[in-house]
Motif scaffolding. Structure first.
Motif, short mmCIF file in Angstrom:
data_model
loop_
_atom_site.label_atom_id
_atom_site.label_comp_id
_atom_site.label_asym_id
_atom_site.label_seq_id
_atom_site.Cartn_x
_atom_site.Cartn_y
_atom_site.Cartn_z
N GLU A 494 10.56 -10.52 0.29
CA GLU A 494 11.68 -11.17 -0.41
C GLU A 494 11.18 -11.61 -1.78
N ALA A 495 12.00 -11.39 -2.81
CA ALA A 495 11.62 -11.76 -4.17
C ALA A 495 12.21 -13.11 -4.53
N PHE A 496 11.41 -13.94 -5.17
CA PHE A 496 11.85 -15.26 -5.61
C PHE A 496 11.68 -15.41 -7.12
N GLY A 497 11.99 -14.35 -7.86
CA GLY A 497 11.91 -14.40 -9.31
C GLY A 497 10.80 -13.56 -9.89
N GLU A 498 9.88 -13.06 -9.05
CA GLU A 498 8.86 -12.15 -9.56
C GLU A 498 9.53 -10.91 -10.15
N HIS A 499 9.02 -10.48 -11.28
CA HIS A 499 9.57 -9.31 -11.98
C HIS A 499 11.07 -9.47 -12.24
N ASP A 500 11.48 -10.72 -12.46
CA ASP A 500 12.88 -11.03 -12.80
C ASP A 500 13.85 -10.55 -11.72
N SER A 501 13.42 -10.53 -10.47
CA SER A 501 14.31 -10.09 -9.39
C SER A 501 14.31 -11.12 -8.27
N PHE A 502 15.42 -11.11 -7.52
CA PHE A 502 15.57 -11.99 -6.37
C PHE A 502 16.06 -11.17 -5.18
N HIS A 504 16.08 -8.69 -2.18
CA HIS A 504 15.33 -7.46 -1.94
C HIS A 504 16.20 -6.25 -2.27
N ASN A 505 15.77 -5.07 -1.86
CA ASN A 505 16.49 -3.80 -2.08
C ASN A 505 16.16 -3.13 -3.40
N THR A 506 16.01 -3.89 -4.48
CA THR A 506 16.11 -3.29 -5.81
C THR A 506 14.79 -2.80 -6.40
N THR A 507 13.64 -3.23 -5.90
CA THR A 507 12.36 -2.82 -6.50
C THR A 507 11.39 -2.37 -5.41
N LEU A 508 10.25 -1.86 -5.86
CA LEU A 508 9.16 -1.48 -4.94
C LEU A 508 7.88 -2.22 -5.32
N TYR A 509 8.03 -3.46 -5.78
CA TYR A 509 6.87 -4.27 -6.09
C TYR A 509 6.31 -4.91 -4.82
N GLU A 510 5.10 -5.46 -4.94
CA GLU A 510 4.38 -5.94 -3.76
C GLU A 510 5.09 -7.09 -3.04
N GLU A 511 5.83 -7.92 -3.78
CA GLU A 511 6.54 -9.02 -3.10
C GLU A 511 7.57 -8.50 -2.09
N LEU A 512 7.98 -7.24 -2.23
CA LEU A 512 8.91 -6.64 -1.28
C LEU A 512 8.23 -5.69 -0.30
N LEU A 513 7.13 -5.06 -0.70
CA LEU A 513 6.49 -4.07 0.17
C LEU A 513 5.38 -4.64 1.04
N ARG A 514 4.73 -5.71 0.61
CA ARG A 514 3.66 -6.30 1.41
C ARG A 514 4.26 -7.21 2.48
N VAL A 515 3.91 -6.93 3.74
CA VAL A 515 4.44 -7.69 4.87
C VAL A 515 3.31 -7.97 5.86
N PRO A 516 3.48 -8.96 6.73
CA PRO A 516 2.49 -9.14 7.79
C PRO A 516 2.57 -8.00 8.81
N LEU A 517 1.46 -7.68 9.42
CA LEU A 517 1.42 -6.78 10.58
C LEU A 517 0.36 -7.33 11.52
N MET A 518 0.82 -7.83 12.66
CA MET A 518 -0.06 -8.49 13.63
C MET A 518 0.19 -7.89 15.00
N ILE A 519 -0.90 -7.59 15.72
CA ILE A 519 -0.79 -6.98 17.04
C ILE A 519 -1.66 -7.76 18.01
N ARG A 520 -1.05 -8.14 19.10
CA ARG A 520 -1.77 -8.91 20.13
C ARG A 520 -1.55 -8.24 21.48
N GLY A 521 -2.61 -8.14 22.26
CA GLY A 521 -2.49 -7.50 23.56
C GLY A 521 -3.79 -7.55 24.33
N PRO A 522 -3.80 -7.01 25.54
CA PRO A 522 -5.01 -7.04 26.38
C PRO A 522 -6.18 -6.34 25.71
#
Length: 650
Positions: A494-502, A504-522
């Motif tokens: 989600e963008a909060f003003g980075e690159h003048d955008s708020f 999502h949907n409109t850019t491919l900058y890291e604030e929109l593409l970087r997400v957590p990925l966590m895996i837990r299991g045996p």
């Protein structure tokens, strides 16, 4: 016709000067908005240069409209003829630019006939220019005209903040309506007695020179991108669209050696053998949290508000550099489940909707493979389009949709209980279950309306955190921990003003593409992995967990080796697509973005410039090779079907 309030012999502004006055107001307000939102830095570049381009392009509009007005005066157009001409031009421009912008709103307004609603909305917006001109004429009186001018100035000042980015035609028409209102109200305004009569051609030549510079001298790559991010700049997006069309990839573009096998068409008939199955029938829960940025969980700053997510992070295998294959929920999830990118998929309209959907895309989704292997697959959709028949997700033997209750989308408080009920009945068998939790999406009713944007965002995430706690408790209470794998990630940030955008949907900058990925299991040890990965890798990973082969069309690679304590080498490129933008993340940390709709290109060194502020195309001639590689990759991997061209999806 003269006003009653001044002598008949006193000269008035007239149509031409009124138009110029309206454009003067546009130039002043646009420059003010730009200066206030982006104060000048040291030197002329870039805010000062942007002001020059903005002034020049506004001047070009002023000169063009002035020429049209002068022609109308020369042929002695009546007011009615002028209105007809204005209406015709507005409708012509509106029909070619507005329809795609109002589709989503049209479907909400009139679901049974969205195409009709879209045309009616486009018609209404187009006619608003004529209506504003007529209103200005009615207010062209001494006591009222300045009210009209003030209203027009207010629209010019406020419209850049009214709609999120991605609506250039709407902003153009808001600007045109404001100009028509101001000009209409000033036609019969008295000309000041000491007004200098500009008979010299010098001022016009000077204005034409600045306009010619702004139109004919292309801005730098960085400047062009910056200009497209500002809604007060109404002409630049339209000029950018003139460059629409994908350029040819340079065959000399250097492809990293590790990527070479992926720059050949994938063979769907070639399957990747399955890994050794777990000792017990696995349960895999894939939970994607809408709009969850990577930095929300990257530090302990938000741990008190999100205790369950924080505890899960600390006890899981977590990938610090996970990327999504897009910045829009529909396209990202389609890529996740198919293992392909947007331009490899078949997107068409699905009546009565006028928008694009992958319902006719025949690409095999990984839940279909699991279902056909006899493994139960469960989905509790938070929207009506997150179901088998729409094609974003497909292959669920248990496919549920829970209608919302007082919110735009269905919140996790209504979907998670269905998963908990299903876990009660899992027994000794396997299960794949998917939930997309939409609580933090900007269109869901905020839990804390009076707080700033980021605080409302975190407040909505607390509800997701609470439901995650319920899932973890249920898994433990039912004695399923020794065979349950829980994967938590997001569809985009989600963008909060980075690159003048708020949002999502409109850019491919890291604030929109970087997400957590966590895996837990045996037997999965908690550790952090710095190797870049993609959500497009999840399909092969989940198939491996169920000992199912990965079909050859998938563009990702299994992460199972990391789950088993190893550090496998991943050779596939990491890409993303959305709104005809394409991105590749290179092994050396260089990121390249191509926008085939706006005609822009960007290259960033994420290791030296993680905020993506310095476009290397402006400083390094070799950076162009990265763009060529992006074009080459997506030219190899795109759907080839007679008459089909990858469409723009809003």
């Amino acid at each position: 016709m003269n006003d009653v309030g001044h002598p008949p012999s006193q000269p008035v502004l007239g149509p031409l000067r009124a138009v110029l006055g309206a454009f003067g107001a546009l130039a002043l307000t646009s420059a003010t908005v730009l200066a206030v939102t982006h104060p000048p830095a040291a030197g002329l570049y870039p805010p000062g240069l942007h002001q020059l381009y903005l002034a020049g392009r506004n001047l070009s509009l002023a000169l063009g409209v002035s020429l049209l007005v002068a022609i109308c005066q020369r042929v002695r157009f009546t007011r009615r003829s002028a209105y007809v001409l204005l209406a015709g031009l507005s409708l012509l421009i509106g029909a070619s630019t507005l329809i795609s912008e109002v589709q989503n709103f049209a479907e909400t307004l009139l679901p049974v006939a969205p195409r009709l609603a879209a045309w009616l909305l486009a018609l209404a917006v187009s006619v608003s220019v004529v209506a504003a001109a007529a209103l200005g004429h009615l207010l062209d009186r001494p006591r009222w005209r300045w009210l009209a001018v003030a209203a027009g100035l207010a629209v010019l000042a406020v419209h850049p903040f009214v709609l999120a980015s991605g609506y250039p035609a709407a902003h153009l028409f808001m600007t045109a309506a404001a100009l028509a209102l101001i000009a209409g109200a000033l036609i019969n305004a008295p000309l000041p007695r000491r007004w200098p009569q500009l008979t010299s051609a010098l001022p016009w030549a000077f204005a034409a020179a600045i306009a010619a510079f702004a139109l004919l001298v292309p801005p730098s790559r960085s400047m062009q991108v910056q200009m497209l991010h500002h809604e007060e700049d109404v002409l630049t997006p339209l000029l950018a669209r003139l460059n629409f069309g994908e350029a040819e990839a340079d065959p000399e573009g250097t492809v990293p050696a590790i990527w070479q096998p992926w720059f050949e068409p994938r063979d769907p008939s070639v399957v990747i053998p399955a890994a050794k199955p777990p000792a017990k029938p696995p349960i895999v829960l894939l939970l994607t949290i809408d709009s969850l940025r990577a930095d929300v969980l990257a530090t302990k700053e938000n741990d008190k508000q999100l205790p369950n997510l924080a505890a899960f992070r600390d006890a899981s295998l977590r990938f610090n550099y996970a990327h999504t294959p897009g910045s829009q929920t529909l396209t990202t999830l389609t890529s996740l489940f198919t293992g392909t990118y947007y331009s490899q998929q078949y997107w068409t309209t699905r009546p009565p909707s006028s928008n694009l959907w992958p319902h006719a895309d025949e690409t095999l989704r990984f839940p279909e493979i699991l279902r056909d292997a006899g493994i139960p697959t469960f989905n509790a959709g938070a929207t009506s389009w997150m179901s088998n028949e729409i094609g974003i997700v497909r292959g669920f033997s248990e496919d549920h949709f829970v209608p919302p209750n007082g919110t735009h989308f269905t919140v996790s408080a209504l979907t998670v209980p269905l998963l908990l009920e299903r876990l009660e009945t899992v027994g000794d068998g396997s299960l794949f279950a998917f939930l997309h939790l939409l609580d933090a999406h900007y269109s869901v009713r905020p839990l804390a309306r009076s707080k700033p944007l980021e605080e409302r965002y975190l407040a909505n995430l607390t509800s997701v955190d609470k439901r995650l706690g319920e899932v973890l408790k249920a898994v433990k209470r039912l004695g399923l921990e020794d065979r349950t794998y829980i994967i938590i990630s997001s569809d985009h940030g989600e963008a909060f003003g980075e690159h003048d955008s708020f949002k999502h949907n409109t850019t491919l900058y890291e604030e929109l593409l970087r997400v957590p990925l966590m895996i837990r299991g045996p037997k999965i040890k908690a550790r952090a992995i710095d190797v870049p990965v993609s959500l497009i890798d999840l399909g092969p990973t989940i198939l491996d967990l169920f000992a199912q082969p990965t079909p050859g069309h998938m563009m990702g690679q299994s992460l199972l080796g990391f789950l088993r304590g190893k550090n496998p080498e991943l050779t596939r490129p990491i890409g993303a697509e959305g709104r005809l933008k394409k991105m590749l993340l290179f092994p050396d940390g260089i990121k390249a973005i191509v926008d085939d709709r706006e005609g822009t290109a960007e290259v960033y060194d994420l290791r030296a410039d993680p905020d993506e502020l310095i476009n290397l195309l402006d400083v390094d001639i070799k950076a162009q090779r990265r763009i060529d590689v992006v074009r080459k990759f997506f030219s190899v991997h795109h759907l080839q079907r007679d008459g089909y061209v990858t469409p723009y999806r809003r």
